[in-house]
Design a protein around this motif. Sequence first.
Motif, PDB file in Angstrom:
ATOM      1  N   PRO A 156      86.931  78.838  -7.765  1.00 50.24           N
ATOM      2  CA  PRO A 156      87.001  79.538  -6.655  1.00 50.24           C
ATOM      3  C   PRO A 156      85.532  80.147  -6.145  1.00 50.24           C
ATOM      4  O   PRO A 156      84.605  80.364  -7.009  1.00 50.24           O
ATOM      5  CB  PRO A 156      87.857  80.894  -6.811  1.00 50.24           C
ATOM      6  CG  PRO A 156      88.287  80.653  -8.451  1.00 50.24           C
ATOM      7  CD  PRO A 156      87.613  79.231  -8.985  1.00 50.24           C
ATOM      8  N   VAL A 157      85.253  80.498  -4.942  1.00 52.61           N
ATOM      9  CA  VAL A 157      83.955  80.907  -4.590  1.00 52.61           C
ATOM     10  C   VAL A 157      84.298  82.504  -3.990  1.00 52.61           C
ATOM     11  O   VAL A 157      85.041  82.547  -2.851  1.00 52.61           O
ATOM     12  CB  VAL A 157      83.448  79.974  -3.218  1.00 52.61           C
ATOM     13  CG1 VAL A 157      82.000  80.642  -2.845  1.00 52.61           C
ATOM     14  CG2 VAL A 157      83.198  78.707  -3.806  1.00 52.61           C
ATOM     15  N   TYR A 158      83.506  83.199  -4.650  1.00 55.88           N
ATOM     16  CA  TYR A 158      83.662  84.683  -4.175  1.00 55.88           C
ATOM     17  C   TYR A 158      82.360  85.347  -3.548  1.00 55.88           C
ATOM     18  O   TYR A 158      81.211  84.637  -4.153  1.00 55.88           O
ATOM     19  CB  TYR A 158      84.152  85.684  -5.284  1.00 55.88           C
ATOM     20  CG  TYR A 158      85.308  85.194  -5.913  1.00 55.88           C
ATOM     21  CD1 TYR A 158      86.753  85.475  -5.559  1.00 55.88           C
ATOM     22  CD2 TYR A 158      85.267  84.731  -7.452  1.00 55.88           C
ATOM     23  CE1 TYR A 158      87.735  85.329  -6.033  1.00 55.88           C
ATOM     24  CE2 TYR A 158      86.409  84.322  -7.973  1.00 55.88           C
ATOM     25  CZ  TYR A 158      87.790  84.391  -7.330  1.00 55.88           C
ATOM     26  OH  TYR A 158      88.934  84.054  -7.981  1.00 55.88           O
ATOM     27  N   ALA A 159      82.483  85.981  -2.799  1.00 52.45           N
ATOM     28  CA  ALA A 159      81.232  86.905  -2.484  1.00 52.45           C
ATOM     29  C   ALA A 159      80.333  87.456  -3.572  1.00 52.45           C
ATOM     30  O   ALA A 159      81.264  87.938  -4.453  1.00 52.45           O
ATOM     31  CB  ALA A 159      81.408  87.904  -1.299  1.00 52.45           C
ATOM     32  N   LEU A 160      79.116  87.461  -3.844  1.00 51.59           N
ATOM     33  CA  LEU A 160      78.549  88.076  -4.996  1.00 51.59           C
ATOM     34  C   LEU A 160      78.848  89.645  -5.134  1.00 51.59           C
ATOM     35  O   LEU A 160      79.326  89.976  -6.488  1.00 51.59           O
ATOM     36  CB  LEU A 160      76.976  87.960  -4.937  1.00 51.59           C
ATOM     37  CG  LEU A 160      76.601  86.404  -4.941  1.00 51.59           C
ATOM     38  CD1 LEU A 160      74.951  86.435  -4.892  1.00 51.59           C
ATOM     39  CD2 LEU A 160      76.982  86.010  -6.509  1.00 51.59           C
ATOM     40  N   GLN A 161      78.951  90.186  -4.021  1.00 53.41           N
ATOM     41  CA  GLN A 161      79.551  91.697  -4.174  1.00 53.41           C
ATOM     42  C   GLN A 161      80.768  91.726  -4.832  1.00 53.41           C
ATOM     43  O   GLN A 161      81.237  92.803  -5.861  1.00 53.41           O
ATOM     44  CB  GLN A 161      79.467  92.302  -2.877  1.00 53.41           C
ATOM     45  CG  GLN A 161      79.596  93.787  -2.841  1.00 53.41           C
ATOM     46  CD  GLN A 161      78.466  94.408  -3.843  1.00 53.41           C
ATOM     47  OE1 GLN A 161      77.455  94.335  -3.768  1.00 53.41           O
ATOM     48  NE2 GLN A 161      79.082  95.194  -4.708  1.00 53.41           N
ATOM     49  N   GLU A 162      81.761  90.769  -4.647  1.00 55.62           N
ATOM     50  CA  GLU A 162      83.061  90.767  -4.950  1.00 55.62           C
ATOM     51  C   GLU A 162      82.985  90.660  -6.612  1.00 55.62           C
ATOM     52  O   GLU A 162      83.497  91.245  -7.377  1.00 55.62           O
ATOM     53  CB  GLU A 162      84.051  89.808  -4.424  1.00 55.62           C
ATOM     54  CG  GLU A 162      84.769  90.195  -3.315  1.00 55.62           C
ATOM     55  CD  GLU A 162      85.583  88.810  -3.050  1.00 55.62           C
ATOM     56  OE1 GLU A 162      86.813  88.625  -3.398  1.00 55.62           O
ATOM     57  OE2 GLU A 162      85.008  88.038  -2.224  1.00 55.62           O
ATOM     58  N   LEU A 163      81.962  89.415  -7.012  1.00 55.49           N
ATOM     59  CA  LEU A 163      81.936  89.359  -8.340  1.00 55.49           C
ATOM     60  C   LEU A 163      81.306  90.422  -9.152  1.00 55.49           C
ATOM     61  O   LEU A 163      81.696  90.729 -10.083  1.00 55.49           O
ATOM     62  CB  LEU A 163      81.155  88.072  -8.480  1.00 55.49           C
ATOM     63  CG  LEU A 163      81.768  86.770  -8.303  1.00 55.49           C
ATOM     64  CD1 LEU A 163      80.709  85.591  -8.196  1.00 55.49           C
ATOM     65  CD2 LEU A 163      82.735  86.479  -9.288  1.00 55.49           C
ATOM     66  N   ARG A 164      80.414  91.203  -8.657  1.00 53.48           N
ATOM     67  CA  ARG A 164      79.749  92.282  -9.255  1.00 53.48           C
ATOM     68  C   ARG A 164      80.709  93.310  -9.415  1.00 53.48           C
ATOM     69  O   ARG A 164      80.764  93.803 -10.712  1.00 53.48           O
ATOM     70  CB  ARG A 164      78.825  92.892  -8.193  1.00 53.48           C
ATOM     71  CG  ARG A 164      77.937  93.872  -8.937  1.00 53.48           C
ATOM     72  CD  ARG A 164      76.815  94.336  -7.999  1.00 53.48           C
ATOM     73  NE  ARG A 164      75.729  93.457  -7.575  1.00 53.48           N
ATOM     74  CZ  ARG A 164      74.683  93.242  -8.557  1.00 53.48           C
ATOM     75  NH1 ARG A 164      74.907  93.838  -9.836  1.00 53.48           N
ATOM     76  NH2 ARG A 164      73.802  92.533  -8.529  1.00 53.48           N
TER      77      ARG A 164
END
Length: 206
Positions: A156-164
């Motif tokens: 899955p590809v997430y926005a970096l902000q979401e991952l943070r």
Amino acid sequence: MDFKDCEPALMEPLSEERLPHTASAAVKIVVVGGFGVGKTTLVGSVSEIRPLTTEETMTQAGVGVDDRAWVERKTATTVAMDFGRISISDELILYLFGTPGQQRFWFLWNGLFEGALGAVVLVDTRRLEVSFDVMGRLEERGVPFVVAVNAFPGAPVYALQELRTALDLPKAVPLLSCDARRRDSSRDVLMTLMHYLHSLVVTETS
Ligand SMILES: Nc1nc2c(ncn2[C@@H]2O[C@H](COP(=O)(O)OP(=O)(O)OP(=O)(O)O)[C@@H](O)[C@H]2O)c(=O)[nH]1
Ligand SMILES: [Mg+2]
């Protein structure tokens, strides 16, 4: 048997092993992360010397012990460490130590972390939870780190902000995507870590 004749051959370093005379600083960096996130791949792609790996074939003994659901094509695993080297400039050399990812080898981390200036935490978005322990251990030891999201096909590809947010990562800790198989990408990760370490020193001394 006379060993005198073979000594020079044994002592002579390979040209790739030689350091430039200008090298004045060597820094130890550890590459950590859960099982199969790409630690050996990153050290191998970026190293300017032939990397030392301690990979062993995975056997039936690991079935039910190692979480192979996401790495079903994986046939080998690191059982002690990976070792590589990269020159950042004529003066600065990084020594890279990749750790084993499987929990039963985590006791080896203590030695590998000794003297480490910083760490790269590799993350696979299909198994974020395996990184929590790793980051916790780095925080406990006061080793600064950057987090690199290694892109696997189908992950899955997430926005970096979401991952943070999902990783509960403080704003200051660098988070970036990478492809551990590519030298330039792996180098970017290490450069990000070096800039981060530098910024910490500047903040501390100002
Ligand atoms: N598609 C893709 N595959 C990768 C990437 N990085 C690593 N791989 C593959 O993923 C598998 C696992 O990589 P390793 O480098 O062995 O992972 P590791 O973290 O060292 O694994 P352990 O030492 O067993 O914990 C290998 O088959 C790699 O070729 C990547 O960025 N993209
Ligand atoms: Mg490995």
